[in-house]
Design an enzyme around this catalytic site. Sequence first.
Site, PDB file in Angstrom:
ATOM      1  NE  ARG A 170       4.556   0.118   4.316  1.00 50.51           N
ATOM      2  CZ  ARG A 170       5.267   1.174   3.978  1.00 50.51           C
ATOM      3  NH1 ARG A 170       6.165   1.074   3.011  1.00 50.51           N
ATOM      4  NH2 ARG A 170       5.123   2.322   4.584  1.00 50.51           N
ATOM      5  CB  ALA A 171       8.771  -7.029   3.869  1.00 53.19           C
TER       6      ALA A 171
END
Length: 654
Positions: free
Chosen positions: A275-276
């Site tokens: 997700r980062a």
Amino acid sequence: MKPYPFTAVVGMPDLRLALVLSSISPAVGGVLVRGEKGTAKSTMVRALAGLLPGVDVVDACRFSCDPVEPDPACPDGPHAEGSPAHRRPARLVELPVGAAEDRVIGSLNLERALADGVTDFQPGLLAAAHRGLLYVDEVNLLHDHLVDTLLDAAAMGRATVEREGVSVSHAARFVLIGTMNPEEGELRPQLLDRFGLTVEVASSRDPELRVEVVRRRLAYEADPDGFAGQYAAADAELAADIEAAQRLLPSVKLPDDALRQIAEVCASFEVDGMRADIVTARTAVAHAAWAGRTEVTTDDVRVAARLALPHRRRRNPFDAPGISEEQLEQALRDAEPEGPGPDDDGPGSGTPPEGGETSGPPPSEGGQEPSGGGKSGGDQKPVGAGEAFRARRFEVKGTGEGAAGRRSRAITDNGRTIGVQPAGTKDGHPHLLATVRAAAPHQRSRGRSGAGLVVRPQDLRFARREGREGNLVLFCVDASGSMGARQRMREVKTAVLSLLLDAYQRRDKVGLVTFRASGAELALPPTISVDAAASRLDGLATGGRTPLAEGLLEAARVLRIEAVRDPLRRPLLVVVTDGRATSGADAVQRARQAAGLLAGNVTSIVMDCESGKMRLGLAAELAEHLGAEHVPVAEVAADTLAGAVRTRISGKAA
């Protein structure tokens, strides 16, 4: 009253930029604003709504369906092509910390469902926030069941209500913005990761800047409309810039070189999951659009990483958020292809000003101030703790009714159904079968003449549910000279730190009492911020005699005060000691008397820190006087207990 103008807020350039980027690209995932109280976090967030472009919605649709692409499952639909529509301002919907679950996700009218056989769904706050902003002030204090609801909606873009065999689903896509004061406790990791960007804010120490903040605030309070008018042109210009960036956003390209930089940076900071990377890429694209570019550059990636990664690199709840500027620049250099020189775009909106603060890691523990309280008696240098482990779960006896958590049994709004209760007792989720049973005997007298039941408010029954609550975990720690051996104190601090981590995960309130030399002190008043307790524990010095009685009496005093402040939160007392009492006349007798005051009134645990071959068993004796569970420090770990149980079972089998 006119809202405070966005452009009138002084300072906080990082927060301003993060909010603008989330407005340009809602896919970024919103903003978490961390900072001390009184830093205008809420003021700036509320002012943001006035800058957003309006949205087109279908007439009479309570779920804000887009007339171009209406939700096919909309409870107010289906909406025919070309349905009448109108344009309304973007909404900023505030979710109160104490909101009920039905208020957040919506509710079904049980009376109409039984009487008329229709599904009458009343939309909640998630429906109101669709295609707008959902703002949660003090988001770290949000109840767990509401956090779970937000997680589901943020992940799926839909809210689903399942009640008594009836299912209703509607679109719920919104920009989530939360503000919090870290002193009041940290955010659950699952929800923390759902925020795309995070910003740390603090009040300025520049007197001139502080003067300007006060001057503007007083001017606004004296004449809100006139003050807002002074900044109307600036706000309108900023709103036009945001709208222009939104139009440019689909045209911005993300080249492979920039993607490689993003991957290199995320790998360098060892963030969990992917997700980062995705959020950093979306933020970089939004920043490029904001700068008027059609291709992402290194400067865009740099700005995006500073906003998207600080809260994702935390390895445990006690780590301070932030990233190393030097490590970030090194990762960007490592990702550069062979040949081209360093990025020469010059200073952009994302370049930190000279002399400005960085978001690097905090000073090492050696710079922390010991919390010895200035007492004499052979103070020793604080010893650091080892790596925390998974601790056993200790529970408070009986069944409570405190705030939802994960430690002790309690009657809560969520959990397994154990009975029913009439309306007005403690309303919760309706219990359909019990309601029908209550209404059925009265149908003839009420003149029923149709398929539905005639239901009266007094017929309503609600589920009585049992779940888990959070408790007040008060640590009473012996910091005397007998605890001063470095290896021994390290083991003790590691065990207490592990229990603090367990308290964080179980949503407990924690406090810390220490005793040494000639007295005891409240080193940390009860708080939700377990990382504050970890900080005080890390700086704990040892030395002097052992005033055990004073420590127990101070713990009893704190518990009495907390019982008045928060009567529903039940306490768990953890006494960390080797059991010695050596301060003052009749030290042992006074310690026994103090233990007798607590016995039977408080669930207690004595963590026995005695070591060596020759043991006196004083901690076990103290546990007997307290009516407490006696736990050697080596048996605090959950896997240690499991191993001991397996050993006993195998021994019996043999």
